[in-house]
Design an enzyme around this catalytic site. Sequence first.
Site: not given
Length: 324
Positions: A8, A204
């Site tokens: 996170a 990408k």
Amino acid sequence: MKVCIYGAGAIGGYLGVQLAQSGADVSLVARGAHLAAMQQNGLKLLIGDEERVVKVRATDKPSELGVQDFIIICLKAHSITGAIDAMKPLLGSHTRIVTAVNGVPYWYFYKHGNQFEGRTLESIDPGARQWNELGPERGIGCIVYPATELEGPGVVRHVYGDKFPVGEASGETTADVQNLSKLLEAAGLKAPILDRIRDEIWLKLWGNVCFNPISALTHATLDVIASDPATRALAKAMMLEAQAIGETFGVKFRVDVERRIEGARKVGAHKTSMLQDLERGRPMEIDPLVTVVQEMGRMTGIPTPAIDSVLGLVIQRAKVAGLY
């Protein structure tokens, strides 16, 4: 549905706040000062002048969280193998692993078809541990387009973007990928389901394979790399090599190389993630963005002289800095 964001940091934190605010049952795995700040003060997301703060379960002990429906991996790709053992308590018979990472995911050749079916990639999955221990059948692709920054412990700044395309390796629209898309869209994000997720992975990767290492070598921003004749030509040569490899695997590039480079130029004075890692003394994401394309070139028999040269230089640069 229970969702664990594993890693996170900047992107994972952004997802965590958005999911928590939408009412999702989300937990975060993090470490160090960032984790301590989230546990004490909550996780803060800065979007423009707006502050969003959520109190959400955060830990460095994933075994506390129990079995999850979705594990969204937001680690740097080179860190995943080292997290496999800690991740295992989160896995149940129905758990899906969402690879929200840069580069090629470990499950890439699952349900790929042709002679490459079931192949693994040593540069991103050493010893095929992710393939064997996490399982390619669990994987769901996710392309990360937003730019975010970790402004300080427990504080994430959103720079731009809200798009996270998702898709199954098989191209099917399964109940799982529909549930994931709905979950993300309920959190205010764009999560279109793609039936050709590998095309988007390569679109990408196409920019990452050249702009990231060139920026780490030159310390130039995207607008400079894509405008200077020498670095623009080098980027184009690397991209054409990568395109030949991708097309051998059946990938369809929906824009041409000049348009892709021009798109990077228009981003402006942006530092790539590899340059940011170099400047901040963090391990550089070379293997998932560059070495893997070289490895896939070897698999297909396509020569990659431009990629080989730049890869050799950026690995040496990273080793000198102690970041490889």
